[in-house]
Design an enzyme around this catalytic site. Structure first.
Site: not given
Ligand SMILES: Cc1cc2nc3c(=O)[nH]c(=O)nc-3n(C[C@H](O)[C@H](O)[C@H](O)COP(=O)(O)OP(=O)(O)OC[C@H]3O[C@@H](n4cnc5c(N)ncnc54)[C@H](O)[C@@H]3O)c2cc1C
Length: 341
Positions: A164, A238, A334
């Site tokens: 990520r 998320s 994130e």
């Protein structure tokens, strides 16, 4: 290039946060980037470069300019006996590109079906799902650098891809614009990835053998059944990354929590489930007014109605604090937080 004054951004962010920017530049063609760069109220006043708005949390009104990437186009630029190189404009919708690839029997991105957002943003956090990361299909990309006003070709090995993350989220944050991405897709001998248990289960429920299209369909079904739809319930998927820790730390944690789920990593470290840590810290389905963690997916921060970016960030910070207290693990966002220094 269309410029709107005092523009509402609610429909341009998947959290559905109701906030305004002084100016919104709609960059409809790639060449608009040069005009926007030179415009006295454009780049010089920039507060946000906007793609599909599915990975940002807007925490304040934006007193400057927002530039929305909207140019499109898919072009085949090269071919080998097994692969095709496709150049895709930054403003193409990600899932529509996946559907285009499937229609043309091109493999490599089927596991990334139904991820919201644009193609130009896909390298930024190296989008990933169901055992696949986009770094494995990116050949290179074209990058407009603000301080030179020049276009550079950035090869995959420069992008510093990780879980990520990439150079665009670290060293080069806010340094330029991804204009287009070149992907290498397979024409034949597709490498199918069904390593995630739920894919095989869904394929057998659908009574289908694995293929690029059946895997995509299975993943679409799984995602629709598991994740809240941002058009109905504001969210950005998320909110936190899954923490990656040393095995020695896991062994210590297992003394207190023998059932802690984890995945071994190639690096020798282990990846924990942030959703599990959040659930065990008591936050699954917990709300603070209109901001809270989803009742089925503890990792998904949700705007249940009129939460502001600050309300959502406050819940995220409480979650982080509780996970730190319970497990001594520091969760990392994130999602990109906008408007807070
Ligand atoms: C329901 C849901 C499910 C999701 N599932 C996943 C998943 O499975 N896997 C996954 O990896 N992600 C997932 N995401 C997160 C998100 O979809 C991805 O991160 C996506 O790549 C973000 O794209 P975007 O165009 O919406 O980016 P935006 O939110 O518009 O922008 C993200 C960042 O990139 C910058 N930016 C935008 N365009 C450019 C450009 N052309 N050049 C340079 N910088 C730019 C912005 O300034 C911002 O900092 C999910 C999100 C939602 C809402």
């Amino acid at each position: 290039m269309l410029i709107l004054e005092n523009a509402n951004l609610q429909k341009f962010n998947t959290f559905g946060i109701d906030c305004y920017a002084n100016r919104l530049f709609h960059l409809e063609e790639e060449k608009d980037i040069v005009e926007y760069h030179r415009h006295p109220l454009g780049y010089r006043k920039q507060q946000l470069l906007l793609g599909g708005g599915s990975n940002i949390l807007l925490c304040s009104e934006l007193n400057g300019s927002v530039a929305r990437i909207e140019w499109k186009g898919i072009t085949i630029i090269d071919e080998t006996s097994n692969d095709l190189i496709v150049k895709v404009a930054a403003g193409e919708n990600w899932h529509e590109f996946v559907l285009w690839a499937l229609k043309n029997d091109l493999g490599g991105i089927e596991n990334l079906s139904l991820i919201p957002g644009q193609v130009g943003t896909s390298p930024i956090q190296n989008i990933g799902a169901y055992g696949v990361e986009i770094k494995d299909c990116i050949k290179s990309l074209r990058y407009y650098r603000w301080n030179t006003g020049k276009i550079e070709i950035i090869d995959n090995n420069i992008c510093d891809f990780g879980y990520r993350t990439s150079i665009f989220k670290t060293k080069w944050v806010n340094e330029g614009v991804i204009l287009s991405v070149n992907f290498r897709l397979t024409k034949k001998n597709h490498v199918l990835n069904t390593s995630y248990g739920p894919i095989t289960e869904e394929l057998s429920r659908m009574e289908k053998l694995p293929s690029i299209s059946s895997i995509s369909k299975a993943i679409v079904n799984i995602r629709i059944s598991k994740l809240p739809d941002p058009s109905k319930l504001g969210n950005s998927g998320s909110f936190f990354k899954n923490p990656i820790i040393k095995k020695s730390l896991l062994l210590k944690m297992q003394e207190k929590n023998p059932k802690i789920p984890f995945h071994d990593q190639k690096s020798g470290k282990v990846k924990l489930s942030a959703g599990w840590l959040i659930e065990m810290s008591g936050w699954k389905g917990k709300r603070n007014g209109d901001a809270g963690m989803h009742e089925n997916q503890a990792l998904v921060l949700v705007n249940y109605g009129k939460a502001s970016g600050k309300d959502l960030l406050e819940v995220a910070n409480l979650v982080k604090k509780d996970v730190l207290t319970c497990f001594d693990i520091k969760l990392e966002h994130e999602v990109n937080i906008i408007g807070i220094e």
